[in-house]
Design an enzyme around this catalytic site. Structure first.
Site, mmCIF file in Angstrom:
data_model
loop_
_atom_site.group_PDB
_atom_site.id
_atom_site.type_symbol
_atom_site.label_atom_id
_atom_site.label_comp_id
_atom_site.label_asym_id
_atom_site.label_seq_id
_atom_site.Cartn_x
_atom_site.Cartn_y
_atom_site.Cartn_z
ATOM 1 N N HIS A 346 0.791 -1.236 0.000
ATOM 2 C CA HIS A 346 0.000 0.000 0.000
ATOM 3 C C HIS A 346 0.816 1.275 0.000
ATOM 4 O O HIS A 346 0.250 2.367 0.019
ATOM 5 C CB HIS A 346 -0.936 0.037 1.212
ATOM 6 C CG HIS A 346 -2.177 -0.766 1.021
ATOM 7 N ND1 HIS A 346 -3.333 -0.219 0.512
ATOM 8 C CD2 HIS A 346 -2.441 -2.058 1.238
ATOM 9 C CE1 HIS A 346 -4.259 -1.159 0.444
ATOM 10 N NE2 HIS A 346 -3.744 -2.295 0.880
ATOM 11 N N LYS A 534 -9.297 14.104 3.650
ATOM 12 C CA LYS A 534 -8.423 12.932 3.715
ATOM 13 C C LYS A 534 -7.608 13.053 4.989
ATOM 14 O O LYS A 534 -7.668 14.080 5.661
ATOM 15 C CB LYS A 534 -7.511 12.865 2.493
ATOM 16 C CG LYS A 534 -6.802 14.198 2.188
ATOM 17 C CD LYS A 534 -5.941 14.141 0.942
ATOM 18 C CE LYS A 534 -6.714 14.088 -0.345
ATOM 19 N NZ LYS A 534 -6.620 12.838 -1.065
ATOM 20 N N ARG A 535 -6.841 12.013 5.337
ATOM 21 C CA ARG A 535 -5.986 12.136 6.503
ATOM 22 C C ARG A 535 -5.017 13.311 6.324
ATOM 23 O O ARG A 535 -4.661 13.667 5.203
ATOM 24 C CB ARG A 535 -5.203 10.839 6.731
ATOM 25 C CG ARG A 535 -6.041 9.733 7.327
ATOM 26 C CD ARG A 535 -6.655 10.131 8.661
ATOM 27 N NE ARG A 535 -5.669 10.149 9.709
ATOM 28 C CZ ARG A 535 -5.481 9.180 10.592
ATOM 29 N NH1 ARG A 535 -6.250 8.111 10.582
ATOM 30 N NH2 ARG A 535 -4.542 9.277 11.512
HETATM 31 C C1 LIG Z 1 -12.124 7.314 1.078
HETATM 32 C C2 LIG Z 1 -11.785 7.706 2.441
HETATM 33 C C3 LIG Z 1 -10.461 7.936 2.794
HETATM 34 C C4 LIG Z 1 -9.327 7.866 1.795
HETATM 35 O O1 LIG Z 1 -9.191 9.120 1.174
HETATM 36 P P1 LIG Z 1 -7.910 9.489 0.270
HETATM 37 O O2 LIG Z 1 -8.266 10.809 -0.321
HETATM 38 O O3 LIG Z 1 -7.834 8.419 -0.775
HETATM 39 O O4 LIG Z 1 -6.749 9.535 1.164
HETATM 40 C C5 LIG Z 1 -10.171 8.319 4.100
HETATM 41 N N1 LIG Z 1 -11.147 8.455 5.009
HETATM 42 C C6 LIG Z 1 -12.440 8.247 4.712
HETATM 43 C C7 LIG Z 1 -13.479 8.447 5.768
HETATM 44 C C8 LIG Z 1 -12.805 7.860 3.420
HETATM 45 O O5 LIG Z 1 -14.091 7.650 3.133
#
Ligand SMILES: *Cc1c(COP(=O)(O)O)cnc(C)c1O
Length: 798
Positions: A346, A534-535
């Site tokens: 990942h 996102k995080r």
């Molecule tokens: C989809 C999702 C993520 C992943 O988001 P990225 O933009 O791909 O890092 C993280 N948290 C939640 C709650 C999500 O639904």
């Protein structure tokens, strides 16, 4: 029970009384939620049992997906939708004066994951069941999922999450299927009938109790299983310090580790990993033996997939069971194991590549460590034969080196398939990060570009857009997402483009209400909703977004006639509690928001919103209301991303770097329907290898950068003192490892183009339509079918 509205109401009222012991008039919304949940689970149980019987009868190969995280979110409405009874239930409840949406609010998010990795596992479960594939999940039933985030005075504060407080209606505890997991102790070796026998003694034993949750497929009879393991004290502990023993055992499934990109190196984390792996394997093999007898042909009937390296101990654990318990030779056991296990990588971030110090690993798992040592020795011997004397090469490949066990190396050596999660990511693995392994085992490496459960992220999350799609192209896309392509036929249909705009507007209006309720900020739904959720991580570059906002703000302050298309900048992000820098960025976003939102010179031109506690259920409200999807990671750093896909399928346009799956989104929609900027992965990797980037040059030569960066430390934000010095230093002293300043000009430029494009509403809507139409490829149904065919060798069972 759900055959029609009247029948439903009758059953609902009867069950409410039985379950809650009170009459309808005395009952509370929580009673209603519990009753409905129980009805659904009971309704599903026939198909659940039948599915398991089918799998036993047909002897088809099955896959078990091992993941330390599952970010499930809420299940009520998704289950109703998949069962095709949503309308009946909603109408029935409504007759009783109950709103389904209100019951939904009472369901806690099952937040047993950090972000993308855990959400991917959840999407895969949905797709496995919905495509009738025999595949089950195994995970940990954390008592507390990812922490709840509060913002206090602009800072992140973490509260323990309590999803089990009122029980979990979806699970069934199966105490009779509990297994024992041994830790610590020592291994005694002796000869027995000419064979070496290993006995693990003086162990501390923990009981793993499974809780099963049904995974309901969409409009199908398939109901797979998610088995989550909970740790409990063994029944007859022989401990003097019984209370401490109880605490130690229960601690294993107490908390999810709240970090998605950093390996903590704590014993408890390794305990969690072995706990998951050992419990899962014991349960998988027990049911396998019941069905097939000997384990000799295990790999013909079972595939065990490990989601990242966290469950990689499945490899030595399977070896242990095959040798120590089933009497296979090393060679036989190795043959079976390496043909049973497959692995997904990942990340290529080096700080996220798991490695365990021997001094932690060996005492906790003495027999497993012996096996890893033996795997390593045999592996290194083979390498020695290829290049005798080349210590450097062998040390680079070794599974145990410099006092550490390298989990990714173990995963590659002990599995038959290694996949990356987007094409670019897989190429980087093959050409750079894992190149020596790729040269050794080219046949193992393959790509499986991530996907999303489009029934959750479109059908459930965006009912209005879903209706429009059904009216125009029919409902085939709910099963076969590639049919979304038919929507392209409407790209010049003004009436449809108008409807698309109206739907987005309504969704934005709803979002505006959420924002007002939570943040007390009124936002203009006509503005561009520019979203980064996102995080929080340095490589995801929320900082680039903030510096652009500061730049726009500076322009407004300097020139009162400065005109721009109004914007609402929306952020949502949790930072790992120990990630100091990430928390500074959260404070910065909130500090900028505070200033911008209250400055009369800004007015309606822009607003900055930080939404607290970003999670699946909040995400479902955000994606349908977004115009711009910020996917601005430093190229080469984001393995795939899946947020980008959720935005796309809801008709938001990507503003991004050529990173992760953005590359494949770009390829599908073409230059005209996406906003790409910044360095390419190739360029970034070239700088890392050969140097040549000096961030101070950009600071000195670009006034816009200098002004904004200075404002981090020059008192521009009153009352925060030295708060943002670490950010300032990261950009200048530490030479801006993530190329924020390097990409700044290109980002600002592209943002200007976004504004211009938005002004031409028709053209914009056509771009949105094109994105929706091409999003079918990014359904996890497609991804799962590729795993099934290329890696697992499993087939639908109907
Ligand atoms: C989809 C999702 C993520 C992943 O988001 P990225 O933009 O791909 O890092 C993280 N948290 C939640 C709650 C999500 O639904």
């Amino acid at each position: 029970m759900f055959s029609n509205k009247e029948r439903f109401k009758e059953d609902f009222l009867k069950r409410l009384e039985m379950l809650c012991g009170k009459s309808f008039s005395e009952s509370t919304p929580r009673d209603h939620y519990q009753t409905l949940g129980n009805m659904i689970r009971e309704f599903v149980s026939n198909d659940w049992i039948a599915t398991n019987e089918r799998y036993m009868a047909v002897r088809e190969k099955q896959v078990y997906y091992l993941s330390i995280e599952y970010l499930l979110g809420k299940l009520l409405r998704q289950n109703l939708l998949n069962l095709g009874v949503e309308e009946t239930v909603a109408e029935g409840l409504s007759d009783l004066g109950i709103e389904l949406a209100d019951l939904e609010e009472l369901e806690p998010d099952a937040g047993l994951g950090n972000g993308g990795l855990g959400r991917l596992a959840a999407c895969f479960l949905d797709s496995l069941a919905s495509t009738d594939l025999p595949g089950h999940g195994h995970g940990i039933r954390y008592k507390h999922g990812l922490f709840e985030q509060k913002i206090v005075d602009g800072y992140q504060v973490e509260l323990p999450e309590q999803w089990l407080r009122s029980g979990n209606v979806w699970e069934i505890r199966k105490a009779d299927l509990a297994v024992s997991i041994p830790f610590w102790g020592k291994v005694e070796t002796r000869q027995e009938n000419g064979r070496l026998v290993f006995q693990h003694i003086n162990t501390e034993v923990v009981t793993a109790v499974p809780y099963d949750m049904p995974v309901v497929g969409f409009q199908t009879k398939t109901v797979n299983t998610l088995r989550l393991w909970s740790s409990e004290p063994a029944q007859f502990p022989v401990h003097k310090d019984i209370l401490q023993y109880k605490r130690r055992t229960e601690a294993i499934s107490e908390f999810l580790y709240p970090d998605d990109t950093h390996d903590e190196g704590k014993t408890l984390r390794l305990k969690q990993q072995y706990f998951l792996v050992s419990a899962s394997l014991q349960s998988i093999l027990r049911s396998y033996k019941k069905q097939h007898g000997s384990l000799e042909e295990l790999n013909h009937h079972v595939c065990i997939h490990i989601n990242d390296t966290h469950p990689v101990l499945a490899i030595p654990e399977l070896m242990r069971i095959l040798m120590d318990e089933e009497g296979f030779s090393w060679e036989q056991a190795w043959e079976i194991t390496t043909n049973t296990i497959s692995y997904t990588n990942h990340t290529t971030l080096s700080e996220a590549l798991e490695k365990w110090p021997i001094h932690i690993f060996q005492p906790l798992l003495p027999r497993i460590y012996m096996i890893v040592e033996e795997i390593n020795e045999r592996f290194c011997k083979e390498r020695w034969k290829e290049t005798p004397g080349d210590w450097e090469r062998i040390a680079g490949l070794a599974i145990i080196a410099d006092g550490y066990v390298k989990m990714a190396h173990l995963a590659i050596v002990g599995s038959f398939s290694v996949n990356g999660v987007a094409r670019l990511h897989t190429e980087i693995l093959k050409e750079r990060e894992m190149r020596p392994f790729f040269q050794l085992f080219p046949e193992k490496f393959n790509n499986k570009t991530n996907g999303i459960a489009h029934r959750r992220w479109l059908l459930k999350a965006n009912p209005k857009l879903s209706s429009l799609l059904c009216e125009t192209i029919g409902d085939g896309w709910t099963h076969s997402a590639h049919e979304l392509m038919q929507f392209l036929k409407y790209q010049d249909d003004y009436s449809i483009l108008g409807k698309l705009a109206a739907i987005k507007q309504e969704n934005k209006q709803n979002m505006a209400e959420v924002i007002y309720k939570h943040n007390g900020i009124s936002v203009n739904p006509d503005a561009i909703f520019d979203v980064q959720v996102k995080r929080l991580h340095a490589y995801k570059r929320q900082l680039l977004n903030v510096l652009h906002i500061m730049h726009l703000y500076n322009r407004i302050l300097e020139d009162s006639s400065f005109s721009m298309v109004p914007r609402v900048f929306i952020f949502g992000a949790k930072a790992s509690p120990g990630y100091y820098y990430a928390k500074k960025i959260i404070k910065l976003i909130n500090t900028v928001a505070e200033k911008v939102n209250h400055d009369p010179k800004v007015g309606d031109k822009m607003k900055v919103v930080f939404l607290e506690n970003y999670r699946v259920s909040l995400a479902e409200k955000i994606f349908p209301a977004a115009d711009i999807s910020e996917q601005i990671s430093t190229a080469s750093k984001e393995a795939s991303g899946t947020g980008n896909m959720k935005f796309m399928i809801n008709g938001a346009l990507t503003l991004g770097t050529l990173d992760g799956a953005n590359v494949e989104i770009h390829e599908r929609v073409g230059d005209d329907n996406i906003f790409i900027f910044g360095l390419t992965a190739e360029e970034v990797l070239h700088y890392y290898r050969h140097g040549g980037y000096e961030s101070v040059e950009y600071y000195h030569h670009d006034n816009r950068i200098q002004q904004a960066v200075n404002q981090l430390v020059n008192g521009f934000f009153p009352g925060v003192h030295n708060e943002f010095e670490p950010i300032f230093d990261s950009l200048l002293e530490e030479n801006d490892q993530y190329f924020v300043l390097k990409d700044f000009a290109s980002y600002v430029d592209t943002q200007r183009r976004v504004g211009e494009a938005y002004a031409d509403s028709l053209k914009w809507q056509k771009m949105c339509l094109t994105n929706i139409a091409h999003a079918g490829y990014f359904s996890s149904d497609r991804t799962i079918k590729e795993y099934a065919k290329d890696i697992w060798g499993i087939h639908p069972v109907k």
